[in-house]
Design a protein around this motif. Structure first.
Motif, mmCIF file in Angstrom:
data_model
loop_
_atom_site.group_PDB
_atom_site.id
_atom_site.type_symbol
_atom_site.label_atom_id
_atom_site.label_comp_id
_atom_site.label_asym_id
_atom_site.label_seq_id
_atom_site.Cartn_x
_atom_site.Cartn_y
_atom_site.Cartn_z
ATOM 1 N N TRP A 88 -64.502 -91.749 20.761
ATOM 2 C CA TRP A 88 -64.408 -92.730 21.842
ATOM 3 C C TRP A 88 -63.758 -94.022 21.349
ATOM 4 O O TRP A 88 -63.038 -94.700 22.114
ATOM 5 C CB TRP A 88 -65.794 -93.032 22.404
ATOM 6 N N VAL A 89 -63.983 -94.388 20.094
ATOM 7 C CA VAL A 89 -63.328 -95.562 19.530
ATOM 8 C C VAL A 89 -61.812 -95.382 19.548
ATOM 9 O O VAL A 89 -61.060 -96.261 20.015
ATOM 10 C CB VAL A 89 -63.810 -95.830 18.085
ATOM 11 N N PHE A 90 -61.341 -94.234 19.068
ATOM 12 C CA PHE A 90 -59.890 -93.998 19.045
ATOM 13 C C PHE A 90 -59.325 -93.863 20.457
ATOM 14 O O PHE A 90 -58.170 -94.235 20.714
ATOM 15 C CB PHE A 90 -59.579 -92.756 18.206
ATOM 16 N N TYR A 91 -60.116 -93.340 21.373
ATOM 17 C CA TYR A 91 -59.704 -93.265 22.774
ATOM 18 C C TYR A 91 -59.465 -94.671 23.329
ATOM 19 O O TYR A 91 -58.429 -94.945 23.964
ATOM 20 C CB TYR A 91 -60.796 -92.544 23.565
ATOM 21 N N ASN A 92 -60.393 -95.570 23.085
ATOM 22 C CA ASN A 92 -60.254 -96.941 23.576
ATOM 23 C C ASN A 92 -59.123 -97.686 22.879
ATOM 24 O O ASN A 92 -58.384 -98.454 23.513
ATOM 25 C CB ASN A 92 -61.576 -97.699 23.392
ATOM 26 N N LEU A 93 -58.984 -97.468 21.578
ATOM 27 C CA LEU A 93 -57.915 -98.150 20.850
ATOM 28 C C LEU A 93 -56.539 -97.658 21.286
ATOM 29 O O LEU A 93 -55.584 -98.445 21.366
ATOM 30 C CB LEU A 93 -58.106 -97.946 19.344
ATOM 31 N N ALA A 94 -56.426 -96.348 21.549
ATOM 32 C CA ALA A 94 -55.139 -95.810 21.988
ATOM 33 C C ALA A 94 -54.720 -96.400 23.333
ATOM 34 O O ALA A 94 -53.526 -96.533 23.620
ATOM 35 C CB ALA A 94 -55.209 -94.286 22.085
ATOM 36 N N VAL A 112 -60.633 -86.601 29.981
ATOM 37 C CA VAL A 112 -61.523 -87.031 28.906
ATOM 38 C C VAL A 112 -62.850 -87.417 29.543
ATOM 39 O O VAL A 112 -62.953 -88.435 30.236
ATOM 40 C CB VAL A 112 -60.928 -88.225 28.134
ATOM 41 N N GLU A 113 -63.876 -86.601 29.312
ATOM 42 C CA GLU A 113 -65.180 -86.830 29.910
ATOM 43 C C GLU A 113 -66.268 -86.281 29.004
ATOM 44 O O GLU A 113 -65.999 -85.432 28.153
ATOM 45 C CB GLU A 113 -65.259 -86.165 31.289
ATOM 46 N N PRO A 114 -67.499 -86.749 29.172
ATOM 47 C CA PRO A 114 -68.585 -86.275 28.306
ATOM 48 C C PRO A 114 -69.020 -84.866 28.684
ATOM 49 O O PRO A 114 -68.944 -84.460 29.847
ATOM 50 C CB PRO A 114 -69.719 -87.284 28.565
ATOM 51 N N LYS A 115 -69.490 -84.130 27.693
ATOM 52 C CA LYS A 115 -70.112 -82.842 27.967
ATOM 53 C C LYS A 115 -71.584 -83.056 28.301
ATOM 54 O O LYS A 115 -72.141 -84.127 28.070
ATOM 55 C CB LYS A 115 -69.967 -81.905 26.769
ATOM 56 N N LEU A 165 -73.283 -88.066 23.745
ATOM 57 C CA LEU A 165 -72.145 -88.331 24.616
ATOM 58 C C LEU A 165 -70.860 -87.828 23.954
ATOM 59 O O LEU A 165 -69.911 -88.582 23.728
ATOM 60 C CB LEU A 165 -72.052 -89.823 24.931
ATOM 61 N N GLN A 166 -70.830 -86.550 23.637
ATOM 62 C CA GLN A 166 -69.658 -85.955 23.002
ATOM 63 C C GLN A 166 -68.580 -85.680 24.039
ATOM 64 O O GLN A 166 -68.869 -85.461 25.214
ATOM 65 C CB GLN A 166 -70.042 -84.659 22.296
ATOM 66 N N MET A 167 -67.326 -85.667 23.589
ATOM 67 C CA MET A 167 -66.220 -85.359 24.485
ATOM 68 C C MET A 167 -66.207 -83.879 24.816
ATOM 69 O O MET A 167 -66.318 -83.026 23.932
ATOM 70 C CB MET A 167 -64.893 -85.757 23.848
ATOM 71 N N LYS A 168 -66.055 -83.585 26.098
ATOM 72 C CA LYS A 168 -66.097 -82.195 26.557
ATOM 73 C C LYS A 168 -64.824 -81.433 26.201
ATOM 74 O O LYS A 168 -64.874 -80.294 25.757
ATOM 75 C CB LYS A 168 -66.303 -82.177 28.074
ATOM 76 N N ASN A 169 -63.680 -82.054 26.389
ATOM 77 C CA ASN A 169 -62.400 -81.358 26.235
ATOM 78 C C ASN A 169 -61.589 -81.833 25.042
ATOM 79 O O ASN A 169 -60.405 -81.532 24.932
ATOM 80 C CB ASN A 169 -61.565 -81.523 27.515
ATOM 81 N N GLY A 170 -62.205 -82.575 24.136
ATOM 82 C CA GLY A 170 -61.465 -83.098 22.999
ATOM 83 C C GLY A 170 -60.557 -84.247 23.407
ATOM 84 O O GLY A 170 -60.570 -84.727 24.540
ATOM 85 N N LEU A 171 -59.725 -84.681 22.476
ATOM 86 C CA LEU A 171 -58.811 -85.799 22.725
ATOM 87 C C LEU A 171 -57.534 -85.580 21.914
ATOM 88 O O LEU A 171 -57.520 -85.752 20.697
ATOM 89 C CB LEU A 171 -59.462 -87.127 22.337
ATOM 90 N N LYS A 172 -56.483 -85.189 22.596
ATOM 91 C CA LYS A 172 -55.209 -84.921 21.929
ATOM 92 C C LYS A 172 -54.382 -86.189 21.822
ATOM 93 O O LYS A 172 -54.099 -86.856 22.820
ATOM 94 C CB LYS A 172 -54.431 -83.850 22.684
ATOM 95 N N LEU A 173 -53.997 -86.508 20.591
ATOM 96 C CA LEU A 173 -53.168 -87.677 20.315
ATOM 97 C C LEU A 173 -52.047 -87.284 19.360
ATOM 98 O O LEU A 173 -52.148 -86.284 18.646
ATOM 99 C CB LEU A 173 -53.998 -88.789 19.681
ATOM 100 N N LYS A 174 -50.997 -88.091 19.340
ATOM 101 C CA LYS A 174 -49.965 -87.955 18.324
ATOM 102 C C LYS A 174 -50.028 -89.164 17.404
ATOM 103 O O LYS A 174 -50.353 -90.272 17.840
ATOM 104 C CB LYS A 174 -48.572 -87.854 18.949
#
Length: 543
Positions: free
Chosen positions: A344-350, A520-523, A528-537
């Protein structure tokens, strides 16, 4: 068919147990569909009223309809109820749901003894039964003192910091550099999960399983088993006790999956314990000098937490159950807190490159000092030391802000010992279950202002930006509060700062919601883990 809690002796009784769900399931489905349609037809577009209290079913239909977005649903409902409401479920259980900081302080501090986790909590997380995770009262105080003693050892803390540094330098950064060269997206949720599992398996058990590897991505059976414990634990929280116990006896549904996961965890921890005991025994045989032997055994505590317990009779009696539960608790406390928070930190930073720039501006003087003090390969990647990062309050604020919006444990659950009146004025009875929504607390406008839905690390800083603003733990509950304050808080923050600083200094994180990325949503889990992961480059920074 038998289990530790019930035994079905005869064929007719067994057939009745199997036939009963076949009758009940269609009836319940029809009932829930009808009630769900009614709820949807009466729902206001602009607000969410308190959930309807139906005869027999209580608020269960509302939970079923909103199960896919349960935390957001509760966060939307609570403001219309004054931040607290009673929630009967299936006419057998009363829940008191709240995000009121005054109630939180009352439960966790002022009247703490009246709100234990309770026996049912210990049953829900039976794989950790007997450990600090499920303990109450005097047992909790005694175990907490032992855990505190282990986690406050300067040599252990130094070893944990070195382990984190090594895993980042030799594992995480090379892996990300390879992905940057290929241009392929990476699932940061999976990468972090592997990194943190390696980190805590090494720290707790003294064994590096190398789940984050440059060569391949080995299976994550043990980590997946830990996830299953939390996912099925969530089901056990909301399903009446007799239902999940019946499923456990029949070995059906999620209970079947949980039994397999618990078997994986127990076999893994038992294998680690036996390996450590053999190591200690071999040291004893090789060392003739008693003082040297003691020094060697003691020094192993620098490597892992297991060494503090493996020869303690209290922890290897009763088929090693208590020792296994203790080790699993350490793994959960460390791995799940950091492993859940960092994606979630990297999600917010991205999504907020200006915050990334602010963090890099604070890192730049440290990097310049490093380069001036010693020759530095222009192509080499830099990992910062914990002492260097300690003054970087903006970096820490970016972590805390993410934990405000996405707390690793989104709800806390306590049970009433005796009847009480909450500061909010609600009367609660003995046996009622208190649910505290941390997820909702992080989105309260009264606490965080009109921009409470936005990611804004500056809200954690003093006016001059030089210090962290103090926020009482009963308003920010991510590290718990009162007598249950997280013992590993400083360790977790230090490790997360090391990981985030290394990634942001050496790489640009590009894009959120890339092609093929699901929402991007919780399972549905106690975490509060990510349900579908988080794809980044990622792209390697040129410096």
């Amino acid at each position: 068919m038998s289990c530790s809690h019930c035994t079905v002796h005869t064929l007719p009784v067994r057939m009745a147990f199997w036939f009963l769900p076949e009758l009940l399931i269609p009836i319940l489905v029809v009932l829930l569909v009808v009630l769900s349609l009614h709820i949807k037809s009466t729902r206001s577009k602009n607000s969410l009223p308190p959930p309807q209290n139906w005869p027999i079913a209580g608020i269960l239909p509302s939970l079923v309809v909103n199960l896919h977005r349960l935390h957001d649903y509760i966060a939307a409902v609570l403001p219309s109820t004054g931040n607290s409401f009673m929630a009967p479920i299936a006419s057998t259980t009363r829940f008191f749901v709240t995000c009121d900081p005054a109630n939180v302080q009352h439960v966790f501090t002022s009247n703490h003894a009246n709100y234990p986790k309770g026996e049912e909590f210990a049953q829900i997380f039976d794989v950790t039964s007997g450990s600090l995770f499920t303990a109450d009262g005097e047992s909790s105080r005694r175990l907490r003192a032992r855990y505190q003693s282990v986690l406050s050892s300067p040599r252990l803390l130094a070893s944990m910091a070195n382990c984190c540094h090594d895993k980042v330098e030799k594992g995480l950064l090379p892996f990300m550099a390879r992905m940057a060269r290929t241009g392929a997206p990476l699932d940061i949720n999976d990468v972090v999960s592997r990194l943190v599992f390696d980190l805590y398996a090494t720290t707790v058990l003294g064994v590096d399983p190398c789940r984050l590897s440059l060569l391949d991505m080995p299976p994550m059976q043990v980590a997946d088993a830990m996830d299953t414990v939390m996912e099925v634990g969530f089901v056990r929280h909301i399903v009446p006790l007799f239902c999940w116990k019946l499923m456990r006896c029949l070995m059906v549904g999620p209970e079947r999956r949980l039994a397999a996961a618990q078997g994986v965890l127990r076999r893994f921890t038992l294998e680690m314990v036996e390996r450590r005991r053999k190591t200690v025994c071999s040291i004893g045989r090789l060392e003739e000098n008693e003082e040297e032997q003691q020094a060697r055994v003691t020094s192993s505590s620098v490597v892992d937490i297991l060494s503090n317990y493996v020869n303690d009779p209290e922890y290897y009696e009763n088929d090693d159950h208590l020792l296994q539960a203790t080790l699993i608790t350490y793994m959960i406390a460390g791995r799940d807190t950091i492993g859940t928070t960092l994606p979630w930190v990297f999600y917010n930073l991205a999504k907020n490159p200006h915050v990334v720039l602010g963090i890099r501006n604070k890192l730049a003087p440290i990097a310049s000092t490093r380069k001036a003090a010693a020759p530095f390969d222009a192509g080499a990647m830099m990992v910062f030391e914990p002492e260097e990062l300690k003054p970087l309050v903006y970096l820490q604020a970016s972590l805390l802000e993410s934990m405000r919006l996405y707390p690793p444990i989104p709800i806390e659950r306590e049970i009433m010992v005796s009847s009480d009146v909450m500061p909010s004025g609600h009367e609660v009875r003995a046996g009622d279950i208190v649910i505290i929504s941390l997820y909702s607390m992080g989105r309260m406008e009264d606490l965080w202002g009109p921009d409470c839905q936005e990611y804004n690390p500056e809200r954690w800083l003093s006016k001059d930006g030089g210090k962290l603003r103090h926020v009482p733990s009963h308003k920010f509950l991510a590290f718990n509060s009162g007598p249950r304050m997280c013992l590993g808080k400083d360790i977790a923050i230090s490790q997360m700062k090391t990981i985030v600083a290394a990634v942001l200094w050496n790489f640009d994180v590009v894009g959120v919601l890339l092609d093929g990325q699901q929402a991007v949503e919780p399972k549905l889990s106690c975490l509060l883990q990510m349900k579908n992961g988080l794809k980044l480059k990622v792209q390697k920074r040129e410096m």
